[in-house]
Each structure stands twice: as C-alpha cells, then as structure tokens.
Design an enzyme around this catalytic site. Structure first.
Site, PDB file in Angstrom:
ATOM      1  N   ASN A 159       0.803  -1.233   0.000  1.00  0.00           N
ATOM      2  CA  ASN A 159       0.000   0.000   0.000  1.00  0.00           C
ATOM      3  C   ASN A 159       0.835   1.282   0.000  1.00  0.00           C
ATOM      4  OD1 ASN A 159       0.731  -0.479   2.637  1.00  0.00           O
ATOM      5  ND2 ASN A 159      -1.264   0.043   3.516  1.00  0.00           N
ATOM      6  N   ARG A 167      11.121   3.561   5.952  1.00  0.00           N
ATOM      7  CA  ARG A 167      11.092   3.755   7.405  1.00  0.00           C
ATOM      8  C   ARG A 167      11.688   2.556   8.139  1.00  0.00           C
ATOM      9  NH1 ARG A 167       4.802   4.436   9.146  1.00  0.00           N
ATOM     10  NH2 ARG A 167       4.190   2.276   9.053  1.00  0.00           N
ATOM     11  N   LYS A 182      12.190  -7.738   1.438  1.00  0.00           N
ATOM     12  CA  LYS A 182      11.287  -8.520   0.586  1.00  0.00           C
ATOM     13  C   LYS A 182      10.041  -7.669   0.369  1.00  0.00           C
ATOM     14  CE  LYS A 182       7.846 -10.748   0.852  1.00  0.00           C
ATOM     15  NZ  LYS A 182       7.238 -10.240  -0.393  1.00  0.00           N
ATOM     16  N   ALA A 184       6.410  -6.388  -1.300  1.00  0.00           N
ATOM     17  CA  ALA A 184       5.187  -7.102  -1.694  1.00  0.00           C
ATOM     18  C   ALA A 184       5.284  -7.479  -3.171  1.00  0.00           C
ATOM     19  CB  ALA A 184       3.974  -6.214  -1.447  1.00  0.00           C
ATOM     20  N   GLY A 236       2.366  -5.296   7.634  1.00  0.00           N
ATOM     21  CA  GLY A 236       1.379  -6.051   6.876  1.00  0.00           C
ATOM     22  C   GLY A 236       0.250  -6.487   7.784  1.00  0.00           C
ATOM     23  N   SER A 237      -0.392  -7.572   7.401  1.00  0.00           N
ATOM     24  CA  SER A 237      -1.591  -7.990   8.125  1.00  0.00           C
ATOM     25  C   SER A 237      -1.229  -8.676   9.444  1.00  0.00           C
ATOM     26  CB  SER A 237      -2.412  -8.935   7.258  1.00  0.00           C
ATOM     27  OG  SER A 237      -1.628 -10.042   6.909  1.00  0.00           O
ATOM     28  N   GLU A 258       4.431  -3.923  12.457  1.00  0.00           N
ATOM     29  CA  GLU A 258       3.421  -2.882  12.193  1.00  0.00           C
ATOM     30  C   GLU A 258       2.279  -3.601  11.504  1.00  0.00           C
ATOM     31  OE1 GLU A 258       3.646   0.049  13.305  1.00  0.00           O
ATOM     32  OE2 GLU A 258       5.774   0.278  13.731  1.00  0.00           O
ATOM     33  N   LEU A 259       1.208  -3.860  12.231  1.00  0.00           N
ATOM     34  CA  LEU A 259       0.175  -4.774  11.734  1.00  0.00           C
ATOM     35  C   LEU A 259      -1.116  -4.026  11.389  1.00  0.00           C
ATOM     36  CD1 LEU A 259       1.014  -7.660  14.230  1.00  0.00           C
ATOM     37  CD2 LEU A 259       1.991  -7.199  11.978  1.00  0.00           C
ATOM     38  N   CYS A 292      -3.296   1.494   6.738  1.00  0.00           N
ATOM     39  CA  CYS A 292      -3.547   0.848   8.030  1.00  0.00           C
ATOM     40  C   CYS A 292      -4.041   1.875   9.052  1.00  0.00           C
ATOM     41  CB  CYS A 292      -2.287   0.174   8.537  1.00  0.00           C
ATOM     42  SG  CYS A 292      -0.905   1.302   8.516  1.00  0.00           S
ATOM     43  N   SER A 449       0.679  10.688  10.345  1.00  0.00           N
ATOM     44  CA  SER A 449       2.007  10.147  10.050  1.00  0.00           C
ATOM     45  C   SER A 449       3.025  11.275   9.909  1.00  0.00           C
ATOM     46  CB  SER A 449       1.971   9.334   8.757  1.00  0.00           C
ATOM     47  OG  SER A 449       1.047   8.282   8.899  1.00  0.00           O
ATOM     48  N   GLU A 466       8.196   3.011  14.594  1.00  0.00           N
ATOM     49  CA  GLU A 466       9.007   3.402  13.441  1.00  0.00           C
ATOM     50  C   GLU A 466       8.973   4.913  13.331  1.00  0.00           C
ATOM     51  OE1 GLU A 466       7.299   0.940  10.231  1.00  0.00           O
ATOM     52  OE2 GLU A 466       9.087  -0.294  10.485  1.00  0.00           O
TER      53      GLU A 466
HETATM   54  P1  NAD Z   1       0.085  -9.084   3.944  1.00  0.00           P
HETATM   55  O1  NAD Z   1       0.304  -9.365   5.370  1.00  0.00           O
HETATM   56  O2  NAD Z   1      -0.647 -10.081   3.147  1.00  0.00           O
HETATM   57  O3  NAD Z   1       1.458  -8.886   3.190  1.00  0.00           O
HETATM   58  C1  NAD Z   1       2.478  -8.051   3.698  1.00  0.00           C
HETATM   59  C2  NAD Z   1       3.808  -8.589   3.263  1.00  0.00           C
HETATM   60  O4  NAD Z   1       3.986  -9.871   3.839  1.00  0.00           O
HETATM   61  C3  NAD Z   1       3.960  -8.785   1.747  1.00  0.00           C
HETATM   62  O5  NAD Z   1       5.290  -8.484   1.397  1.00  0.00           O
HETATM   63  C4  NAD Z   1       3.693 -10.260   1.572  1.00  0.00           C
HETATM   64  O6  NAD Z   1       4.300 -10.802   0.422  1.00  0.00           O
HETATM   65  C5  NAD Z   1       4.308 -10.823   2.829  1.00  0.00           C
HETATM   66  N1  NAD Z   1       3.800 -12.126   3.233  1.00  0.00           N
HETATM   67  C6  NAD Z   1       2.553 -12.623   3.069  1.00  0.00           C
HETATM   68  N2  NAD Z   1       2.477 -13.863   3.605  1.00  0.00           N
HETATM   69  C7  NAD Z   1       3.703 -14.144   4.115  1.00  0.00           C
HETATM   70  C8  NAD Z   1       4.255 -15.270   4.800  1.00  0.00           C
HETATM   71  N3  NAD Z   1       3.536 -16.360   5.074  1.00  0.00           N
HETATM   72  N4  NAD Z   1       5.551 -15.211   5.185  1.00  0.00           N
HETATM   73  C9  NAD Z   1       6.301 -14.126   4.928  1.00  0.00           C
HETATM   74  N5  NAD Z   1       5.822 -13.025   4.291  1.00  0.00           N
HETATM   75  C10 NAD Z   1       4.548 -13.036   3.888  1.00  0.00           C
HETATM   76  O7  NAD Z   1      -0.591  -7.672   3.916  1.00  0.00           O
HETATM   77  P2  NAD Z   1      -0.933  -6.774   2.657  1.00  0.00           P
HETATM   78  O8  NAD Z   1      -2.205  -7.276   2.085  1.00  0.00           O
HETATM   79  O9  NAD Z   1       0.215  -6.670   1.746  1.00  0.00           O
HETATM   80  O10 NAD Z   1      -1.114  -5.368   3.362  1.00  0.00           O
HETATM   81  C11 NAD Z   1      -2.281  -5.002   3.984  1.00  0.00           C
HETATM   82  C12 NAD Z   1      -2.127  -5.120   5.481  1.00  0.00           C
HETATM   83  O11 NAD Z   1      -0.976  -4.422   5.950  1.00  0.00           O
HETATM   84  C13 NAD Z   1      -3.278  -4.526   6.221  1.00  0.00           C
HETATM   85  O12 NAD Z   1      -3.700  -5.382   7.223  1.00  0.00           O
HETATM   86  C14 NAD Z   1      -2.702  -3.250   6.836  1.00  0.00           C
HETATM   87  O13 NAD Z   1      -3.322  -2.798   7.978  1.00  0.00           O
HETATM   88  C15 NAD Z   1      -1.307  -3.618   7.074  1.00  0.00           C
HETATM   89  N6  NAD Z   1      -0.474  -2.427   7.120  1.00  0.00           N
HETATM   90  C16 NAD Z   1       0.004  -2.045   8.329  1.00  0.00           C
HETATM   91  C17 NAD Z   1       0.775  -0.920   8.435  1.00  0.00           C
HETATM   92  C18 NAD Z   1       1.311  -0.499   9.759  1.00  0.00           C
HETATM   93  O14 NAD Z   1       2.255   0.241   9.799  1.00  0.00           O
HETATM   94  N7  NAD Z   1       0.771  -0.948  10.846  1.00  0.00           N
HETATM   95  C19 NAD Z   1       1.075  -0.180   7.288  1.00  0.00           C
HETATM   96  C20 NAD Z   1       0.577  -0.609   6.063  1.00  0.00           C
HETATM   97  C21 NAD Z   1      -0.199  -1.753   6.000  1.00  0.00           C
END
Ligand code: NAD
Length: 485
Positions: A159, A167, A182, A184, A236-237, A258-259, A292, A449, A466
């Site tokens: 995103n 960061r 790594k 996305a 990520g998630s 950062e979830l 997020c 932010s 961060e």
């Molecule tokens: P995601 O968790 O599916 O993917 C994030 C990253 O993790 C990608 O690089 C993906 O390839 C990798 N990944 C996926 N499965 C993995 C595994 N099993 N092992 C290792 N790496 C793996 O999330 P997304 O769909 O790319 O992003 C959306 C999510 O990210 C939302 O939940 C959002 O809230 C969160 N997000 C959080 C912040 C924050 O700072 N808290 C910022 C941006 C996005």
C-alpha cells in the site's frame, strides 16, 4: 516509446544482490500488473530460498564493515539517497501509481514522506547515545553502549511501496545494520529503483538487498531459521505478523511488527463539523482507503450525525474514480480483484444487516479494480465492517450519545493502531486521548504520520515504533559494561 515504457525500462528487474541486479538462480520471473487496467507492466526476477541465502551471505559479510563505518559516513549516504529520491520524485511517483494504483498526487505525497525517513535517520545516525554513570553503591561504574543488531529482514506491504521500505531501511542503515528487503509481490518495482538510488548514493555492495518473490514464505522461512539473521521487521496484516512472530522464536530474533488497524474516528457534539468532515476525507480517503491508519469506523455523536453524514456524503459523491495517472482522478483502483471482492463483501454484509447506502456501494464495471467511493450510515454494531479492516474507499458511520459510549465503542476491537477525535474541548481531547487504546491519536486532524514521530500500534496492531527518535532503537542492542575502578 511512451512515458511509462521509458520509466519501466530504467527500473532494475533482477534481484538486487551485492550491489547490482541479478537473475534468480532458477531463472524464474513473475509479472507486475497495473491495477487500473489489469495489464502486465513488466516481469521481475522471482527469488527462491537459494537466492535469499545468497543475499544473506552478502549481508552478513558486509555487516562488520558497515557497523564499523563512521556514523557521519552512514549519515552522508542516507542524506545523498534522500537527495536522489527527491531529485527523481516524479519517477518514483509515476512508478508507484503504475504498480499500486494510487493517484499521482498521492504518490507525490508518499515520495516526500518516504524520502523524509532517509533524511531524518541521516540526522539520527550521529546521535546514537550511550551513558556512563556511577553505580549507586559507589563501588563501580556503569557503561552502557549501543551496537547494531546485525543483518535484518524487512517484509513490506504494497500500500505504501516506498515509505514502508524507507522507514525500515533508514533506521537500519543509520544504526549500522545490513538489510534484506522482501517487497510485496504486487509492488516490487519501487523498491528495486530505490536499491539503484542507494547504489548511486554510495552505499557499499551487500548492505542492502531486494528480493522480489511470488512465494514470500519460501524466501522468509529459511532466512528466519538462519542464525546469521538477527531481526525481522514487518509491515502487513496481523495474521502474517503472528506467523512471523512464531517463526522468529526459533532464533529468538528481535522483531518489529506494524500490523493491521481498525481506527475509530470519533466526532463529538462539540466538534467543528466542517473540520471533522475535512479530517474524515483525509483519514478515510487517503490512499483510496488502503492505509492501516485509515478511519475504519466513523463514530459520530447523534446530535451532529446527520449534518456530518450529509456533508461527508456530498464530498465523497463528488470524487472522480479513474486511473491514478489520469488528470482529474481523485480515487484510483484497489490493488487487485481479491481486495475488491473483500470490500464488496463487507459492504454487502453491512447492508444486509441494516446499513443504509448514502452514496456509492459497489464495484465499477470495466477493466481495473475500481470500487465506488461509498458512505454507509446506520451501520449495526455487529456488522463485519465494524470489526474488520475495510482497506477501501468506504466510510461506515455509527452513532453515540455519551462520551463513555464513544470510548467503549472506539476501544471495542482487538486492534490499536491509530484513533482520531474531533472536539473543541481541550479537557476532553486529553481525557479521551488517554482513554483510547491506540498507539497514535489524532486530535482535530485526519493525518498523523510524520517521520519525526513514533509510528506504531498496541494490542494486535503491533510491536515497536518506526520513525521519531524511537525508530533507531529498534535496530540497536544495548550493551552494559561493568567497571571496577
Ligand atoms: P500481507 O500481510 O498479506 O502482506 C504483507 C507482506 O507480507 C507482503 O510483502 C507479503 O508478500 C508478505 N507475506 C505474506 N504472507 C507471508 C508469509 N507467510 N511469510 C512471509 N511473508 C509473507 O498484507 P498486505 O495485504 O500486503 O497489506 C495489507 C495489510 O498491511 C493490512 O492489514 C494493513 O493494515 C497492514 N499495514 C500495516 C501498516 C502499519 O504500519 N501498521 C502499514 C501498512 C499496512
């Protein structure tokens, strides 16, 4: 050659290992798509476990020398990288718009924000502090020093393709750590261009690697199990974050997480309603809602709810949906079909449960993954859209009567990333900010932010911060030396 082709031709499409782009060991590639059309932009090298371990070899070889580099020198490289990203702002912006879909205006904002982490941490590198003090007994001295954690793995989401990388990279390099990124699989190009910029800025080979892959777990698994890696930092998630935390236990890695978020946006009856509408537009519609920190639940005092909802509906109904690179577009496509289906399902579920559509509601026909900017009113508290992250241009509004009710609703989630409140009362601002279970609270503003501030969540939104002066600590170990004089 079109402007797009010219830019794409200048972006490395190999894995970035040891200071240059290389093919994957097995020679595989995967496609990167334009979410506005669904067409293939280019192919990039597809890393496997072997490539990941090859990159870790170079990172662990470079680690000692990088850690010993003068902080001022590390600072100068980061500063030069900031300058180069800033000089190439239009390239980075267009590239992000092409692979992620956000509008060019949004992408330009992200370039400025993302680059700033490099400048901020260039300023932090020479300010890593220790301490020296007399033990309370008077019999000895306590010396505390800081050392880089060591080779780190960063896993970033699609995103914010630049800022979620910088960061992590900024503080890691400032602290003296080497890093494997790594990105996305949807958005690897921005990070590959950044790797080239870092090489141009004078970063020694091996300090930064970029590993695009179509199989994230296959790349991260062997790295997390290798004792040479010392930290994983993830955005990520929450689900993937939990998996990484489990995997990190094997080598007892340092972790920063950062979830996901589920930000409440609370408008009290004493708020400036026009300012709250303006703030809601930013907190909800920034990045097309794919943030997020996005306001996921608009919790509005019943006394001002209709006024707020009507004004917000007018603003959202006036947004133009279209490719991010087309003049006049306010909202680009969602990242892919899966994300659009998820938004569609959440809206349909809310409507079935009794929510009322004030504008929008539903996908846009035609190519690309567009969804109509939507306002839902009367959303029942048990609708899925209240509990789950929307990640799309949908504002879901619920009402409340008392401050206690608002705080209870705001805190009624397992997430705790951002929260927003609108009120003219200073007392109430501070009281409610204290009571909210969130890592960050915006008071009368919809964007929080800032590279100079600590970004992070509580509860299931994550671990660590961060940015700010806190950000570099995530990449430093504390060492205590006991002295007998
Ligand atoms: P995601 O968790 O599916 O993917 C994030 C990253 O993790 C990608 O690089 C993906 O390839 C990798 N990944 C996926 N499965 C993995 C595994 N099993 N092992 C290792 N790496 C793996 O999330 P997304 O769909 O790319 O992003 C959306 C999510 O990210 C939302 O939940 C959002 O809230 C969160 N997000 C959080 C912040 C924050 O700072 N808290 C910022 C941006 C996005």
């Amino acid at each position: 050659m079109s402007q797009f082709d010219e830019l794409l031709a200048a972006v490395p499409t190999g894995l970035w290992i040891d200071g240059s782009p290389v093919a994957a060991v097995r020679g595989d590639t995967f496609a990167v798509h334009d979410p506005a059309t669904g067409t293939v932009l280019t192919e990039v090298a597809d890393a496997t476990a072997e490539d990941a371990l090859r990159a870790l070899d170079t990172a662990s070889r470079a680690q000692r020398e990088w850690a010993a580099t003068a902080p001022r020198e590390r600072a100068e490289i980061l500063r030069a990288a900031w300058q180069l990203v800033t000089d190439r702002a239009e390239d980075f912006a267009l590239l992000m718009t092409l692979e992620m879909g956000k509008t060019l205006a949004e992408s330009r904002g992200e370039v400025a924000y993302g680059a700033e982490f490099l400048r901020w941490f260039s300023e932090e590198a020479p300010r890593i502090q220790g301490r020296y003090t007399t033990a309370p007994s008077g019999n000895g001295r306590i010396l505390v020093t800081k050392a880089p954690v060591g080779p780190c793995l960063a896993i970033t989401p699609w995103n914010f393709p630049l800022a979620m990388g910088t960061r992590k990279i900024g503080p890691a390099l400032a602290a003296g750590c080497t890093m494997l990124v790594k990105p996305a699989s949807e958005t690897p190009l921005t990070m590959l261009l950044l790797a080239r910029v870092f090489a141009d800025a004078g970063l020694p080979a091996g300090v930064l690697s970029v590993l695009p892959t179509s199989d994230a777990a296959a790349v991260s698994g062997p790295l997390l199990a290798d004792p040479r890696l010392r930290k994983v930092t993830f955005t990520g998630s929450t689900g993937v974050g939990k998996t990484l935390l489990e995997q990190s236990a094997g080598q007892v890695l340092r972790t920063s997480m950062e979830l996901g978020g589920n930000a409440p946006f609370v408008v009290f009856d004493d708020a400036d309603v026009d300012a709250a509408v303006e703030g809601a537009m930013a907190a909800k519609m920034r990045n097309g809602g794919e943030a997020c920190t996005a306001a996921n639940r608009l919790i509005v005092a019943n006394a001002v709810r209709e006024e707020f909802t009507a004004k917000l509906t007018d603003r959202i109904a006036a947004l133009t949906v279209g490719p991010g690179y087309r003049d006049g577009s306010d909202i680009g496509p969602l990242i892919n079909e899966k994300q659009r289906t998820s938004v569609t399902d959440l809206v349909d579920d809310a409507v079935a449960a009794g929510a009322r559509i004030r504008t929008g509601g539903g996908p846009v026909d035609g190519p690309g993954w567009f969804y109509r900017p939507t306002v839902l009113d009367n959303v029942p508290a048990d609708a899925r859209i209240v509990a789950e992250e929307i990640f799309g241009p949908v504002a879901a509004i619920t009402g409340f009567d008392t401050e206690d009710e608002a705080v209870a609703a705001a805190n009624g989630t397992e997430f705790g990333l951002a929260a927003y409140i609108y009120t003219r009362s200073l007392d109430r601002s501070l009281r409610v900010a204290d009571a909210l279970e969130a890592g960050m609270v915006g008071v009368n503003r919809g964007v929080i932010s800032d590279p100079a501030a600590p970004f992070g969540g509580v509860k299931q939104s994550g671990l660590g911060s961060e940015g700010g002066t806190e950000g570099i600590e995530e990449y430093l170990e504390t060492k205590y030396v006991a002295l007998e004089l």
